[in-house]
Design a protein around this motif. Structure first.
Motif, PDB file in Angstrom:
ATOM      1  N   GLY A   1       1.047  -0.790  -0.072  1.00  0.00           N
ATOM      2  CA  GLY A   1      -0.525   0.094   0.104  1.00  0.00           C
ATOM      3  C   GLY A   1       1.143   1.410   0.560  1.00  0.00           C
ATOM      4  O   GLY A   1       1.891   1.334   0.333  1.00  0.00           O
ATOM      5  N   LEU A   2       0.034   2.370  -0.661  1.00  0.00           N
ATOM      6  CA  LEU A   2       0.640   3.646   0.367  1.00  0.00           C
ATOM      7  C   LEU A   2      -0.316   4.613   0.391  1.00  0.00           C
ATOM      8  O   LEU A   2      -1.189   4.590   0.594  1.00  0.00           O
ATOM      9  N   ASP A   3       0.410   5.064   1.870  1.00  0.00           N
ATOM     10  CA  ASP A   3      -0.125   6.023   2.548  1.00  0.00           C
ATOM     11  C   ASP A   3      -0.164   7.107   1.998  1.00  0.00           C
ATOM     12  O   ASP A   3       0.714   8.155   2.302  1.00  0.00           O
ATOM     13  N   MET A   4      -0.753   7.503   0.885  1.00  0.00           N
ATOM     14  CA  MET A   4      -0.616   8.981  -0.138  1.00  0.00           C
ATOM     15  C   MET A   4      -0.829   9.829   0.715  1.00  0.00           C
ATOM     16  O   MET A   4      -2.658  10.559   0.873  1.00  0.00           O
ATOM     17  N   THR A   5      -0.023  10.615   1.144  1.00  0.00           N
ATOM     18  CA  THR A   5      -0.559  11.700   2.221  1.00  0.00           C
ATOM     19  C   THR A   5      -0.323  13.489   1.422  1.00  0.00           C
ATOM     20  O   THR A   5       0.867  13.867   0.291  1.00  0.00           O
ATOM     21  N   ARG A   6      -1.666  14.415   2.170  1.00  0.00           N
ATOM     22  CA  ARG A   6      -1.204  15.801   1.753  1.00  0.00           C
ATOM     23  C   ARG A   6      -0.290  16.358   2.848  1.00  0.00           C
ATOM     24  O   ARG A   6      -1.328  17.060   4.354  1.00  0.00           O
ATOM     25  N   ARG A   7       0.914  16.270   2.611  1.00  0.00           N
ATOM     26  CA  ARG A   7       1.219  16.516   4.036  1.00  0.00           C
ATOM     27  C   ARG A   7       1.480  18.019   4.269  1.00  0.00           C
ATOM     28  O   ARG A   7       1.232  18.068   5.344  1.00  0.00           O
ATOM     29  N   ASP A   8       1.625  18.855   3.640  1.00  0.00           N
ATOM     30  CA  ASP A   8       1.381  20.469   3.921  1.00  0.00           C
ATOM     31  C   ASP A   8       0.094  20.849   4.956  1.00  0.00           C
ATOM     32  O   ASP A   8       0.558  21.223   5.824  1.00  0.00           O
ATOM     33  N   LEU A   9      -1.152  19.896   4.303  1.00  0.00           N
ATOM     34  CA  LEU A   9      -2.378  20.262   5.149  1.00  0.00           C
ATOM     35  C   LEU A   9      -2.569  19.364   6.237  1.00  0.00           C
ATOM     36  O   LEU A   9      -2.779  19.195   7.551  1.00  0.00           O
ATOM     37  N   GLN A  10      -0.956  17.774   6.736  1.00  0.00           N
ATOM     38  CA  GLN A  10      -1.394  17.290   7.849  1.00  0.00           C
ATOM     39  C   GLN A  10      -0.365  18.186   8.304  1.00  0.00           C
ATOM     40  O   GLN A  10      -0.809  17.970   9.793  1.00  0.00           O
ATOM     41  N   VAL A  11       0.612  19.011   8.452  1.00  0.00           N
ATOM     42  CA  VAL A  11       1.458  19.708   9.230  1.00  0.00           C
ATOM     43  C   VAL A  11       0.449  20.562   9.940  1.00  0.00           C
ATOM     44  O   VAL A  11       0.607  20.706  11.173  1.00  0.00           O
ATOM     45  N   GLN A  12      -0.228  21.828   8.789  1.00  0.00           N
ATOM     46  CA  GLN A  12      -1.306  22.369   9.351  1.00  0.00           C
ATOM     47  C   GLN A  12      -1.713  22.103  10.094  1.00  0.00           C
ATOM     48  O   GLN A  12      -1.768  22.490  12.174  1.00  0.00           O
ATOM     49  N   ALA A  13      -2.203  20.466  10.265  1.00  0.00           N
ATOM     50  CA  ALA A  13      -3.356  20.504  11.260  1.00  0.00           C
ATOM     51  C   ALA A  13      -3.409  19.839  12.455  1.00  0.00           C
ATOM     52  O   ALA A  13      -3.448  20.334  13.322  1.00  0.00           O
ATOM     53  N   LYS A  14      -1.490  19.125  12.261  1.00  0.00           N
ATOM     54  CA  LYS A  14      -0.855  19.029  13.327  1.00  0.00           C
ATOM     55  C   LYS A  14      -0.755  20.199  14.161  1.00  0.00           C
ATOM     56  O   LYS A  14      -0.937  19.750  15.354  1.00  0.00           O
ATOM     57  N   LYS A  15      -0.428  21.430  13.424  1.00  0.00           N
ATOM     58  CA  LYS A  15      -0.128  22.876  14.437  1.00  0.00           C
ATOM     59  C   LYS A  15      -1.207  22.975  15.465  1.00  0.00           C
ATOM     60  O   LYS A  15      -1.032  23.801  16.436  1.00  0.00           O
ATOM     61  N   LYS A  16      -2.199  22.416  14.720  1.00  0.00           N
ATOM     62  CA  LYS A  16      -3.158  23.521  15.174  1.00  0.00           C
ATOM     63  C   LYS A  16      -4.013  22.613  16.305  1.00  0.00           C
ATOM     64  O   LYS A  16      -5.059  22.980  16.595  1.00  0.00           O
ATOM     65  N   GLY A  17      -3.497  21.571  16.040  1.00  0.00           N
ATOM     66  CA  GLY A  17      -4.411  20.025  17.030  1.00  0.00           C
ATOM     67  C   GLY A  17      -5.317  19.938  16.895  1.00  0.00           C
ATOM     68  O   GLY A  17      -6.664  19.247  17.266  1.00  0.00           O
ATOM     69  N   ARG A  18      -5.522  19.692  15.199  1.00  0.00           N
ATOM     70  CA  ARG A  18      -7.047  19.375  14.426  1.00  0.00           C
ATOM     71  C   ARG A  18      -6.908  17.974  14.191  1.00  0.00           C
ATOM     72  O   ARG A  18      -5.741  17.711  14.306  1.00  0.00           O
ATOM     73  N   PRO A  19      -7.594  17.825  13.498  1.00  0.00           N
ATOM     74  CA  PRO A  19      -7.947  15.821  13.243  1.00  0.00           C
ATOM     75  C   PRO A  19      -7.195  15.872  11.547  1.00  0.00           C
ATOM     76  O   PRO A  19      -6.504  17.155  10.768  1.00  0.00           O
ATOM     77  N   TRP A  20      -6.479  14.362  11.157  1.00  0.00           N
ATOM     78  CA  TRP A  20      -5.967  14.554  10.169  1.00  0.00           C
ATOM     79  C   TRP A  20      -6.055  14.203   8.874  1.00  0.00           C
ATOM     80  O   TRP A  20      -5.958  13.888   7.664  1.00  0.00           O
ATOM     81  N   GLU A  21      -8.005  13.933   8.613  1.00  0.00           N
ATOM     82  CA  GLU A  21      -8.038  13.241   7.696  1.00  0.00           C
ATOM     83  C   GLU A  21      -8.253  14.565   6.185  1.00  0.00           C
ATOM     84  O   GLU A  21      -7.297  13.685   4.983  1.00  0.00           O
ATOM     85  N   ILE A  22      -8.175  15.737   6.670  1.00  0.00           N
ATOM     86  CA  ILE A  22      -8.087  16.704   5.660  1.00  0.00           C
ATOM     87  C   ILE A  22      -6.684  15.955   4.737  1.00  0.00           C
ATOM     88  O   ILE A  22      -6.154  16.345   3.063  1.00  0.00           O
ATOM     89  N   GLY A  23      -5.340  15.463   5.316  1.00  0.00           N
ATOM     90  CA  GLY A  23      -4.638  15.901   4.548  1.00  0.00           C
ATOM     91  C   GLY A  23      -3.918  13.317   4.921  1.00  0.00           C
ATOM     92  O   GLY A  23      -2.924  13.482   3.720  1.00  0.00           O
ATOM     93  N   LYS A  24      -4.827  13.383   5.284  1.00  0.00           N
ATOM     94  CA  LYS A  24      -4.900  11.556   5.247  1.00  0.00           C
ATOM     95  C   LYS A  24      -5.938  10.909   4.163  1.00  0.00           C
ATOM     96  O   LYS A  24      -5.304   9.757   3.675  1.00  0.00           O
ATOM     97  N   SER A  25      -6.931  11.188   4.474  1.00  0.00           N
ATOM     98  CA  SER A  25      -8.449  10.452   4.236  1.00  0.00           C
ATOM     99  C   SER A  25      -9.310  10.956   2.803  1.00  0.00           C
ATOM    100  O   SER A  25      -9.828  11.299   2.887  1.00  0.00           O
ATOM    101  N   PHE A  26      -7.962  10.867   1.670  1.00  0.00           N
ATOM    102  CA  PHE A  26      -9.450  11.686   0.752  1.00  0.00           C
ATOM    103  C   PHE A  26      -9.070  10.524  -0.425  1.00  0.00           C
ATOM    104  O   PHE A  26      -8.925   9.518  -0.127  1.00  0.00           O
ATOM    105  N   GLU A  27      -9.939  10.999  -1.336  1.00  0.00           N
ATOM    106  CA  GLU A  27     -10.029   9.791  -2.856  1.00  0.00           C
ATOM    107  C   GLU A  27      -8.344   9.763  -3.421  1.00  0.00           C
ATOM    108  O   GLU A  27      -7.940  10.162  -3.246  1.00  0.00           O
ATOM    109  N   GLN A  28      -8.520   8.014  -3.387  1.00  0.00           N
ATOM    110  CA  GLN A  28      -8.026   7.799  -3.954  1.00  0.00           C
ATOM    111  C   GLN A  28      -6.026   7.714  -3.138  1.00  0.00           C
ATOM    112  O   GLN A  28      -5.065   7.780  -3.926  1.00  0.00           O
TER     113      GLN A  28
END
Ligand code: MN
Length: 236
Positions: free
Chosen positions: A115-142
């Motif tokens: 498998g490939l855990d494809m990641t929108r890293r910039d959005l994941q990093v933002q979410a981490k910084k703000k203590g927000r959930p990760w879906e926007i960086g990790k759980s999107f189509e394809q």
């Protein structure tokens, strides 16, 4: 019994091909391990000695079925300038339960996918910084390209073997399954203490070091010794 009628058609069952079988593997949930190779924990700024691995999920709508034989295609996702690959061993369960021992965990493994855990890293990093959930960086189509499953009965239990990812022929990630901080059975056992696992669950077991980004037109080539490999071209 009267057939249930729905307001609109329920979504199709998401499934993976099974090598050497006419049946398909229906996917229930997709669990991901956030940190499971010491060198990758370090590059993400974590202390692998202090922090145990943690879990997140991808929605089943994230699955992109790829084959061993053809070059598959993935569309560059919206909203990111840092679209990154993470090569991972994926474990497919044909049994579930709560509080599984490691022995139960071993018996629950039906097979493995790449498998490939494809990641929108910039959005994941933002979410981490703000203590927000990760879906926007990790759980999107394809965001979860997954190969067909190879059955344990054909390839045995995988606890070592190289895992490698290339982009346009150049090696980017290279490690060994023996470098997993938490073994597959430990991961299953831990997960089952927090969630009731079911047949059809997939576990993406974490990526080794040297994650990086890909651009439109580039081709990812990922392989795991004992399973095989696939190619995936990033398109517009
Ligand atoms: Mn990952």
């Amino acid at each position: 019994m009267k057939k249930q009628s729905y307001l609109f058609s329920p979504r199709d069952i998401v499934s993976l091909a099974i090598d050497k079988s006419d049946q398909r593997f229906p996917v229930n949930r997709i669990f991901c391990v956030g940190r499971n190779y010491a060198q990758h924990s370090r590059e993400m700024g974590d202390d692998p000695e202090r922090d145990p691995p943690f879990f997140f999920c991808k929605d089943v709508s994230s699955v992109l079925n790829v084959t061993f034989s053809d070059v598959s295609e993935v569309s560059y996702p919206s909203g990111t300038n840092q679209y990154e690959y993470e090569a991972e061993l994926v474990v497919a369960l044909s049994k579930g339960g709560r509080n599984l021992s490691e022995k139960d965990a071993l018996n629950a493994i039906f097979g493995y996918s790449i498998g490939l855990d494809m990641t929108r890293r910039d959005l994941q990093v933002q979410a981490k910084k703000k203590g927000r959930p990760w879906e926007i960086g990790k759980s999107f189509e394809q965001s979860a390209p997954l190969s067909p499953i190879k059955m344990v009965q054909h390839i045995g239990i995988l606890d070592r073997g190289s895992i490698e990812l290339k982009v346009d022929g150049i090696t980017k990630q290279k490690s060994n399954l023996s470098c997993l901080t938490w073994s597959v059975t430990e991961v299953i056992s831990r997960l089952s203490s927090m969630f009731e696992l079911h047949a059809g669950d997939l576990i993406m077991t974490g990526t080794p070091e040297n994650v990086g980004s890909v651009e439109i037109g580039e081709t990812i080539d990922v392989s795991i010794e004992g399973i095989g490999g696939f190619q995936l071209k990033v398109i517009e």
